[in-house]
Write a protein that holds these residues in place. Structure first.
Motif, short mmCIF file in Angstrom:
data_model
loop_
_atom_site.label_atom_id
_atom_site.label_comp_id
_atom_site.label_asym_id
_atom_site.label_seq_id
_atom_site.Cartn_x
_atom_site.Cartn_y
_atom_site.Cartn_z
N SER A 228 -5.06 -3.84 2.02
CA SER A 228 -3.69 -3.68 2.50
C SER A 228 -2.70 -4.59 1.81
CB SER A 228 -3.63 -3.95 4.01
OG SER A 228 -3.93 -5.33 4.27
N GLY A 229 -3.21 -5.63 1.14
CA GLY A 229 -2.33 -6.62 0.54
C GLY A 229 -1.61 -7.46 1.57
N GLY A 230 -2.06 -7.42 2.83
CA GLY A 230 -1.44 -8.20 3.89
C GLY A 230 -0.15 -7.60 4.43
N ILE A 231 0.17 -6.35 4.05
CA ILE A 231 1.38 -5.68 4.53
C ILE A 231 1.06 -5.00 5.87
CG2 ILE A 231 3.09 -3.90 4.07
CD1 ILE A 231 3.31 -6.33 2.26
N PRO A 232 1.76 -5.34 6.95
CA PRO A 232 1.42 -4.82 8.28
C PRO A 232 1.29 -3.31 8.37
CG PRO A 232 2.96 -6.64 8.50
CD PRO A 232 2.82 -6.37 7.03
N ARG A 233 2.22 -2.56 7.75
CA ARG A 233 2.12 -1.10 7.90
C ARG A 233 0.89 -0.55 7.21
NH1 ARG A 233 7.16 1.09 6.14
NH2 ARG A 233 7.97 0.44 8.16
N ARG A 234 0.50 -1.14 6.10
CA ARG A 234 -0.73 -0.70 5.43
C ARG A 234 -1.94 -1.07 6.27
NH1 ARG A 234 0.53 -3.23 -0.51
NH2 ARG A 234 2.64 -2.39 -0.76
N ILE A 235 -1.89 -2.23 6.92
CA ILE A 235 -2.98 -2.62 7.82
C ILE A 235 -3.11 -1.59 8.93
CG2 ILE A 235 -3.79 -4.37 9.45
CD1 ILE A 235 -2.27 -6.46 7.77
N ASN A 236 -1.95 -1.17 9.48
CA ASN A 236 -1.96 -0.17 10.55
C ASN A 236 -2.60 1.13 10.07
OD1 ASN A 236 -0.64 -2.05 12.07
ND2 ASN A 236 1.25 -0.91 12.30
N LEU A 237 -2.23 1.56 8.87
CA LEU A 237 -2.76 2.81 8.33
C LEU A 237 -4.28 2.74 8.19
CD1 LEU A 237 -2.26 5.60 7.07
CD2 LEU A 237 -1.96 4.45 4.87
N ILE A 238 -4.76 1.65 7.64
CA ILE A 238 -6.21 1.51 7.44
C ILE A 238 -6.94 1.42 8.77
CG2 ILE A 238 -8.00 -0.03 6.54
CD1 ILE A 238 -6.01 -0.79 4.31
N CYS A 239 -6.42 0.60 9.69
CA CYS A 239 -7.12 0.41 10.97
C CYS A 239 -7.07 1.66 11.84
CB CYS A 239 -6.51 -0.78 11.71
SG CYS A 239 -6.92 -2.38 10.97
N ASP A 240 -5.97 2.38 11.81
CA ASP A 240 -5.89 3.61 12.58
C ASP A 240 -6.94 4.61 12.08
OD1 ASP A 240 -4.33 5.44 14.49
OD2 ASP A 240 -4.24 6.58 12.63
N ARG A 241 -7.05 4.73 10.76
CA ARG A 241 -8.05 5.63 10.20
C ARG A 241 -9.46 5.11 10.47
NH1 ARG A 241 -7.72 9.27 5.92
NH2 ARG A 241 -5.51 9.34 6.44
N LEU A 242 -9.61 3.80 10.49
CA LEU A 242 -10.93 3.21 10.75
C LEU A 242 -11.39 3.52 12.17
CD1 LEU A 242 -13.05 1.44 9.31
CD2 LEU A 242 -11.93 -0.56 10.30
N LEU A 243 -10.46 3.41 13.14
CA LEU A 243 -10.83 3.73 14.53
C LEU A 243 -11.17 5.21 14.69
CD1 LEU A 243 -8.40 1.58 16.72
CD2 LEU A 243 -10.64 1.00 15.79
N LEU A 244 -10.44 6.06 13.97
CA LEU A 244 -10.77 7.48 14.01
C LEU A 244 -12.14 7.73 13.41
CD1 LEU A 244 -9.97 10.41 14.52
CD2 LEU A 244 -8.84 10.43 12.28
N PHE A 245 -12.43 7.04 12.30
CA PHE A 245 -13.75 7.13 11.67
C PHE A 245 -14.84 6.70 12.64
CE2 PHE A 245 -17.08 4.66 9.49
CZ PHE A 245 -17.64 5.63 8.67
N GLY A 246 -14.60 5.60 13.35
CA GLY A 246 -15.58 5.11 14.32
C GLY A 246 -15.78 6.09 15.46
#
Length: 368
Positions: A228-246
């Motif tokens: 994410s490079g430490g950018i909050p919105r990119r963190i949100n995008l990755i984590c949202d997809r990660l929870l869906l993956f889980g």
């Protein structure tokens, strides 16, 4: 979709700004302090800049929510590369001043009268201009001229300029000297640090009602930070997809490989969107290609290209963010359309009230 699976009360990593999920990193606390300082000063310009998705809008909306409407009248303007006069009309409309079918001079007089009235009522007027990097030089000058409105020694309008990093460069141009002289404070919001990224993720999960699920190991947190490079919105995008993956794979604990899988999937989607937007087709493997395949990376000697691995990683992160930035642009355009519709409704309501009052007046005079 996955909230019930993890026992959450809401989505913790939504992309649209939400002040209730505000995370006070060192830089965000500093920016918030500057905004609060600016409100207390009630004069000049406060400039807040930051990368796309760094959390600028979240801080601004949080400030809006904290203001006492009995003391401060605030208006928010999201610029869309308007010229000077259109910017002036948008500012007036944001404060509810009528701008349709009137000249620029009349708009200025009406806006000044409105600001004077609010000041006489013991209220302060605050204008927040988002996406300030889109302002033309003439539009910036128009905003500067509005800061000349005064009642005695008191400024009638204070302005916060919120924009992307390039706005800092714009401010340094020779044509911006007069504006720079009226800037009382500036602040830049950079990416989160590695430990702040972990704290940010845990904070948002807690705000969403998490009680122990999901969990991340230390390698997963570090991978999210790097992707994410430490950018909050990119963190949100990755984590949202990660929870869906889980959710789809019945996982409540995430490791390094899980993050890598999701980050790779997002990267591939961004690349596909880029090809579609440009009209190009993804590269296919054929006898004429030299090291270019559809399933593997291009074999390039970074030393010959004078590109360091760190720079290559930064470029990759920027590419990943393209899809998010396009999504953010659509949200902003939709938000601006809603604001315009709301203003039209208010004007219609005002006209109806005047019409009712005009009809009732003769009736009341007849009874008397």
């Amino acid at each position: 979709m996955y909230e019930a699976f993890y026992g959450l009360s809401s989505k913790p990593f939504q992309l649209n700004p939400d002040p209730s999920f505000y995370f006070g990193s060192k830089q965000h606390r500093r920016a918030k302090a500057y905004l609060e300082y600016g409100v207390q000063r009630n004069e000049g310009f406060i400039v807040i800049t930051g990368e796309v998705g760094a959390g600028k809008t979240t801080i601004v909306r949080g400030l809006f929510a904290s203001l006492d409407p009995n003391k401060v009248v605030a208006a928010n303007l999201v610029t869309t590369q308007l010229d000077a006069e259109d910017t002036l009309r948008m500012v007036a409309a944001a404060f509810g001043v009528r701008v349709k079918d009137v000249s620029k001079a009349e708009v200025l007089m009406a806006l000044e009268a409105y600001l004077l009235h609010q000041t006489s009522q013991g209220k302060r007027c605050l204008l927040i201009v988002d996406e300030a990097q889109n302002l033309t030089a003439r539009a910036v000058e128009e905003l500067r001229m509005l800061s000349n409105f005064q009642f005695g020694q008191q400024a009638l309008l204070q302005t916060f300029l919120v924009g992307q990093p390039e706005f800092r460069t714009i401010l340094q141009s020779p044509t911006m000297q007069q504006l720079r002289q009226r800037v009382t404070a500036t602040c830049h919001i950079g990416p989160l640090l590695s430990d702040e990224t972990q704290g940010y993720i845990e904070h948002r999960l807690k705000c969403a009602g998490a009680t122990g699920r999901p969990t991340f190991d230390s390698a997963a947190f570090e991978a999210i930070f790097k992707a994410s490079g430490g950018i909050p919105r990119r963190i949100n995008l990755i984590c949202d997809r990660l929870l869906l993956f889980g959710f789809l794979n019945n996982k409540t604990s995430f490791e390094l490989q899980d993050v890598n899988n999701v980050a790779s999937e997002i990267h591939d989607e961004s690349a596909t969107h880029s090809h579609k937007a440009s009209g190009e087709r993804p590269a296919r493997e054929d006898s004429g290609s030299q090291g270019l395949t559809a399933t593997g990376p291009i074999d390039v000697d970074l030393a010959k290209l004078q590109i360091t691995p760190g720079l290559a990683g930064a470029i990759s992160s920027q590419i990943d963010a393209l899809g998010v930035e396009q999504y953010d642009g659509r949200l902003r355009r939709l938000e601006l359309s809603v604001v315009r519709l709301e203003r039209i409704n208010l004007e219609i309501l005002s006209m109806l009230q005047k019409l009712v009052a005009a009809v009732r007046k003769p009736s009341q005079e007849g009874h008397s």
